[in-house]
Enzyme design. Structure first.
Site, PDB file in Angstrom:
ATOM      1  CE  LYS A  92     -36.021  12.949 100.077  1.00  0.00           C
ATOM      2  NZ  LYS A  92     -37.217  13.648  99.538  1.00  0.00           N
ATOM      3  CD  GLU A 146     -30.108   6.426  86.382  1.00  0.00           C
ATOM      4  OE1 GLU A 146     -31.288   6.806  86.475  1.00  0.00           O
ATOM      5  OE2 GLU A 146     -29.781   5.303  86.004  1.00  0.00           O
ATOM      6  CB  CYS A 157     -32.607  13.132  83.097  1.00  0.00           C
ATOM      7  SG  CYS A 157     -33.211  11.479  82.753  1.00  0.00           S
ATOM      8  CD  GLU A 211     -30.906  19.083  84.107  1.00  0.00           C
ATOM      9  OE1 GLU A 211     -30.635  19.278  85.311  1.00  0.00           O
ATOM     10  OE2 GLU A 211     -31.188  17.966  83.653  1.00  0.00           O
TER      11      GLU A 211
HETATM   12  P1  NAD Z   1     -33.027  17.259  93.370  1.00  0.00           P
HETATM   13  O1  NAD Z   1     -31.606  16.837  93.305  1.00  0.00           O
HETATM   14  O2  NAD Z   1     -33.349  18.620  93.864  1.00  0.00           O
HETATM   15  O3  NAD Z   1     -33.875  16.267  94.283  1.00  0.00           O
HETATM   16  C1  NAD Z   1     -33.921  14.876  94.037  1.00  0.00           C
HETATM   17  C2  NAD Z   1     -34.192  14.165  95.347  1.00  0.00           C
HETATM   18  O4  NAD Z   1     -33.092  14.369  96.217  1.00  0.00           O
HETATM   19  C3  NAD Z   1     -35.426  14.653  96.090  1.00  0.00           C
HETATM   20  O5  NAD Z   1     -36.085  13.552  96.655  1.00  0.00           O
HETATM   21  C4  NAD Z   1     -34.827  15.537  97.172  1.00  0.00           C
HETATM   22  O6  NAD Z   1     -35.631  15.654  98.306  1.00  0.00           O
HETATM   23  C5  NAD Z   1     -33.550  14.793  97.482  1.00  0.00           C
HETATM   24  N1  NAD Z   1     -32.501  15.603  98.110  1.00  0.00           N
HETATM   25  C6  NAD Z   1     -32.251  16.922  97.956  1.00  0.00           C
HETATM   26  N2  NAD Z   1     -31.199  17.295  98.707  1.00  0.00           N
HETATM   27  C7  NAD Z   1     -30.750  16.180  99.338  1.00  0.00           C
HETATM   28  C8  NAD Z   1     -29.686  15.916 100.240  1.00  0.00           C
HETATM   29  N3  NAD Z   1     -28.857  16.865 100.639  1.00  0.00           N
HETATM   30  N4  NAD Z   1     -29.528  14.654 100.691  1.00  0.00           N
HETATM   31  C9  NAD Z   1     -30.345  13.654 100.283  1.00  0.00           C
HETATM   32  N5  NAD Z   1     -31.386  13.854  99.434  1.00  0.00           N
HETATM   33  C10 NAD Z   1     -31.577  15.095  98.956  1.00  0.00           C
HETATM   34  O7  NAD Z   1     -33.590  17.022  91.898  1.00  0.00           O
HETATM   35  P2  NAD Z   1     -35.035  17.410  91.349  1.00  0.00           P
HETATM   36  O8  NAD Z   1     -35.080  18.888  91.162  1.00  0.00           O
HETATM   37  O9  NAD Z   1     -36.062  16.718  92.180  1.00  0.00           O
HETATM   38  O10 NAD Z   1     -35.023  16.675  89.926  1.00  0.00           O
HETATM   39  C11 NAD Z   1     -34.563  17.227  88.757  1.00  0.00           C
HETATM   40  C12 NAD Z   1     -33.164  16.730  88.431  1.00  0.00           C
HETATM   41  O11 NAD Z   1     -33.159  15.312  88.318  1.00  0.00           O
HETATM   42  C13 NAD Z   1     -32.636  17.239  87.107  1.00  0.00           C
HETATM   43  O12 NAD Z   1     -31.316  17.659  87.240  1.00  0.00           O
HETATM   44  C14 NAD Z   1     -32.713  16.019  86.205  1.00  0.00           C
HETATM   45  O13 NAD Z   1     -31.844  16.013  85.094  1.00  0.00           O
HETATM   46  C15 NAD Z   1     -32.427  14.925  87.159  1.00  0.00           C
HETATM   47  N6  NAD Z   1     -32.880  13.637  86.636  1.00  0.00           N
HETATM   48  C16 NAD Z   1     -31.938  12.752  86.179  1.00  0.00           C
HETATM   49  C17 NAD Z   1     -32.334  11.539  85.630  1.00  0.00           C
HETATM   50  C18 NAD Z   1     -31.315  10.563  85.081  1.00  0.00           C
HETATM   51  O14 NAD Z   1     -31.676   9.418  84.847  1.00  0.00           O
HETATM   52  N7  NAD Z   1     -30.091  10.972  84.852  1.00  0.00           N
HETATM   53  C19 NAD Z   1     -33.693  11.227  85.560  1.00  0.00           C
HETATM   54  C20 NAD Z   1     -34.617  12.157  86.029  1.00  0.00           C
HETATM   55  C21 NAD Z   1     -34.200  13.356  86.577  1.00  0.00           C
END
Ligand code: NAD
Length: 500
Positions: free
Chosen positions: A187, A262, A296, A394
Site C-alpha cells: 500500500k 522504519e 528520514c 520532526e
Molecule cells: P505516515 O505514517 O503518515 O504514512 C505512511 C503510510 O502509512 C502511508 O501509506 C499511510 O497511508 C499509511 N497509514 C497511515 N495510517 C495508517 C494506519 N492506521 N494503518 C495502516 N497504515 C496507515 O507517514 P508519511 O507522512 O507518509 O511519511 C513521513 C514519515 O515517514 C516521517 O516521519 C519520516 O521520518 C518517515 N520515514 C522514515 C523512514 C525510515 O527509514 N526510518 C524513511 C522515510 C520516511
C-alpha cells in the site's frame, strides 16, 4: 525527444479520465471505491484521482497473495533470482519515467530522483542475487544430535510506505520480501501513488507470477488499517511516522503480526572544532535540504562546538540563501516543493514556534513568493536550545535547527536528548573522539566524516521512537523468513524413562 515531464504525464495518462485503482492478481482492478485527489506539489493543481480500495478489493488482494504463496515459495530460488533481476533490468530501462513520476506527484527534484530510481534497481539486484542462499542456515552439532537450521518465507506480507521517495523506499522492502519467497500486498502513500503502479507493471512484465505482488491504493485509516488487521497477512513492513507505527502495532496485535518499523528521525550532525569544516558544511547542507528535507535520515539538528559556532552558522546561512529552489523537473533545481498543503502548513507552523521559543530565523522562514505550488524557503533556525520544539520534533521539511555545544560530553548529551534515534553524523579529525562519540550516540546508524552513504549489506534502521528492526543484508531476510531448527539424534542419547 519527449521531456521528462512529458514522459511522466504519459505514464499517468491512463488515470486521467478514471481514478487510479489497484493491481490485484496481475490485473488492473478498477478504482470503484471512494476517490481522492492527487496533487502536483509544484503547481497545487489536481493531477488526477486515486481510489480507496473497497473491503472486497482488499480482501481480493490478500486472497491473491495467499493463493500465490505456495507456488512462489516452492519455485527454485535460482528462478526467483532470474525474475527479480529482470525486474531490476526493467527498472533501469524505465528509470527516466519512474524519476519523472516522482517529480510529478512527490515534488522531488529530478537530480535526486534519477539516482533514486537506479537505486531501486540496485535493491532488486542485491536481493535477487541472494535469493538462492536466503534459506541457508547453520549446523549446530552436539555429541548426541545434529542440529541444523533453515529458513522459510513467512507467508504473504504487507508493505506500507510513505510519500517522500515512494518508489525507492518501497523497493527496500518489496525486493527482499520477494527474494525470500514471500508474496506481497503493497500500500503506497495516498499523496504519491503513481510510481507504485509502474513497479507493479514492471514486475508483471518481468515474469513475476500473478498474485505474487499486489498493490492496493487507499487511505491509512481504511485500506492501511484493514491490511494490518488481516489474519492472512503474516508480517508488516512499515515506513512512516512514529505515531502511525504505534497505531499499526495496536492494529496488528490481535493477529500477533510480526512488525518491522522504519519511523521518524531528528538526526544530529555534530561538528567539532577540529573537523574539516568545509566538508562538514557541504554534508550538513546536503543532508537536510536534499529531498526537500523530507528525508528520514536528514541532519535536521546542527550541533556546532561553541568555539566555531558563530562563523559556521553564518557560512551555513549564506549557503542556504543560495540554494536553487525550483521546478522539480529542472535539473538545476536543488529544492522543490513540499508534498501537500497539509504538510506545508505543518512545516510553516514551526516558524512561529521557533520565534516564540526564542530562536532566530537566520535564513528563509517563509513560503516562496514567486511559486504557485507548496514551496517553502530553505530555512536555517539558529541559536536554538536543544529543548525547544524545533530541536525535538520532526519537521520533515527544508528546515535546519542550529544548536551550540561546549564539549564532547555536552554534544553527546544534547544529541541523545530526543525521542528519536535513527541516524547521527559526526565530524571530527580525532579518531579517539570519533570512536567514543559513536559508541555513546543513541542511533541505529552513525556516519563519521560523511553524509549518509548507503551500503546495501549494512543494517539500516533506528532505535527509540525511530523504529524496530533492520533492513539490508541478511537482516531483511531474517524479518521475512521463519527460522526452523531440526535436531537429528545420533542414536546415542538416553531418553529418561518415565512410568516404567
Ligand atoms: P505516515 O505514517 O503518515 O504514512 C505512511 C503510510 O502509512 C502511508 O501509506 C499511510 O497511508 C499509511 N497509514 C497511515 N495510517 C495508517 C494506519 N492506521 N494503518 C495502516 N497504515 C496507515 O507517514 P508519511 O507522512 O507518509 O511519511 C513521513 C514519515 O515517514 C516521517 O516521519 C519520516 O521520518 C518517515 N520515514 C522514515 C523512514 C525510515 O527509514 N526510518 C524513511 C522515510 C520516511
Amino acid at each position: 525527444m519527449a521531456s521528462n515531464r512529458d514522459l511522466a504525464l504519459e505514464a499517468i495518462a491512463p488515470y486521467q479520465d478514471r481514478p487510479l485503482g489497484h493491481f490485484i492478481g496481475g490485473k488492473d482492478a478498477e478504482g470503484i471505491g471512494q476517490s481522492f485527489d492527487v496533487l502536483d506539489p509544484s503547481t497545487g493543481k489536481v493531477l488526477g484521482q486515486c481510489s480507496d480500495a473497497t473491503e472486497e478489493q482488499l480482501e481480493a488482494a490478500v486472497a491473491s497473495s495467499r493463493q500465490a504463496f505456495p507456488g512462489w515459495v516452492a519455485m527454485p530460488a535460482e528462478d526467483r533470482r532470474k525474475i527479480l533481476n529482470r525486474v531490476a533490468d526493467l527498472i533501469v530501462a524505465n528509470a527516466d519515467k519512474i524519476a519523472g513520476v516522482e517529480c510529478l506527484d512527490a515534488g522531488q527534484c529530478y537530480r535526486f530522483m534519477s539516482k533514486a530510481a537506479i537505486r531501486g534497481a540496485e535493491n532488486f539486484r542485491f536481493f535477487a542475487d541472494r535469493a538462492p542462499s536466503a534459506a541457508d542456515g547453520l549446523a549446530l552439532p552436539t555429541a548426541d544430535h545434529l542440529n541444523y537450521t533453515s529458513r522459510r518465507a513467512i507467508g504473504p506480507v504487507a508493505v506500507i510506505t510513505p510519500w517522500n521517495t515512494p518508489f525507492m523506499l518501497s523497493t527496500w522492502k518489496i525486493a527482499p520480501a520477494l527474494a525470500a519467497g514471500c508474496t506481497v500486498v503493497h500500500k503506497p502513500a495516498e499523496w504519491s501513488p503513481y510510481s507504485a503502479r509502474l513497479l507493479a507493471e514492471i514486475a508483471l512484465e518481468a515474469g513475476l507470477p500473478a498474485g505474487v505482488f499486489n498493490s492496493v491504493n487507499g487511505l491509512g485509516e481504511t485500506t492501511g488499517k484493514r491490511l494490518t488487521e488481516h489474519k492472512d497477512i503474516k508480517a508488516i513492513a512499515f515506513v512512516g511516522e512514529s505515531s502511525t507505527g504505534s497505531a499499526i502495532m495496536r492494529q496488528g496485535a490481535a493477529t500477533l503480526k510480526r512488525v518491522h518499523f522504519e519511523l521518524g528521525g531528528k538526526n544530529p550532525v555534530i561538528v567539532f572544532d577540529d573537523a574539516d569544516l568545509d566538508a562538514a558544511l557541504d554534508a550538513a547542507i546536503f543532508m537536510i535540504y536534499s529531498l526537500n528535507g523530507q528525508r528520514c535520515t536528514s541532519s535536521s539538528r546542527l550541533l556546532v562546538q561553541a568555539s566555531i559556532y558563530e562563523e559556521f552558522v553564518a557560512k551555513a546561512a549564506e549557503r542556504v540563501r543560495k540554494l536553487r529552489v525550483g521546478d522539480p523537473f529542472d535539473p538545476a533545481s536543488e529544492v522543490g516543493p513540499l508534498i501537500h498543503p497539509k504538510h506545508f502548513a505543518k512545516v510553516s507552523s514551526y516558524m512561529d514556534i521557533a520565534v516564540a521559543d526564542g530562536a532566530r530565523i537566520a535564513a528563509g522562514g517563509k513560503p516562496v513568493a514567486w511559486a504557485e505550488g507548496f514551496y517553502f524557503e530553505p530555512t536555517l533556525l539558529a541559536d536554538a536550545d536543544h529543548t525547544m520544539r524545533i530541536a525535538q520534533e520532526e519537521i520533515f521539511g527544508p528546515v535546519l535547527t542550529a544548536i551550540p555545544f561546549d564539549d564532547e560530553a555536552d554534544a553527546v548529551a544534547k544529541a541523545n536528548d530526543v525521542e528519536y534515534g535513527l541516524a547521527a553524523y559526526l565530524w571530527t579529525s580525532d579518531v579517539g573522539r570519533a570512536l567514543r562519540v559513536s559508541d555513546a550516540i543513541e542511533a541505529g546508524m552513525v556516519w563519521v566524516n560523511s553524509e549518509n552513504v548507503r551500503h546495501l549489506p549494512t543494517p539500516f534502521g533506528g532505535t527509540k521512537a525511530s523504529g524496530i528492526g533492520r533492513d539490508g543484508g541478511d537482516w531483511s531476510f531474517d524479518f521475512y523468513m521463519e527460522t526452523k531448527n531440526v535436531a537429528l539424534s545420533r542414536g546415542t542419547h538416553k531418553t529418561q524413562r518415565l512410568g516404567v
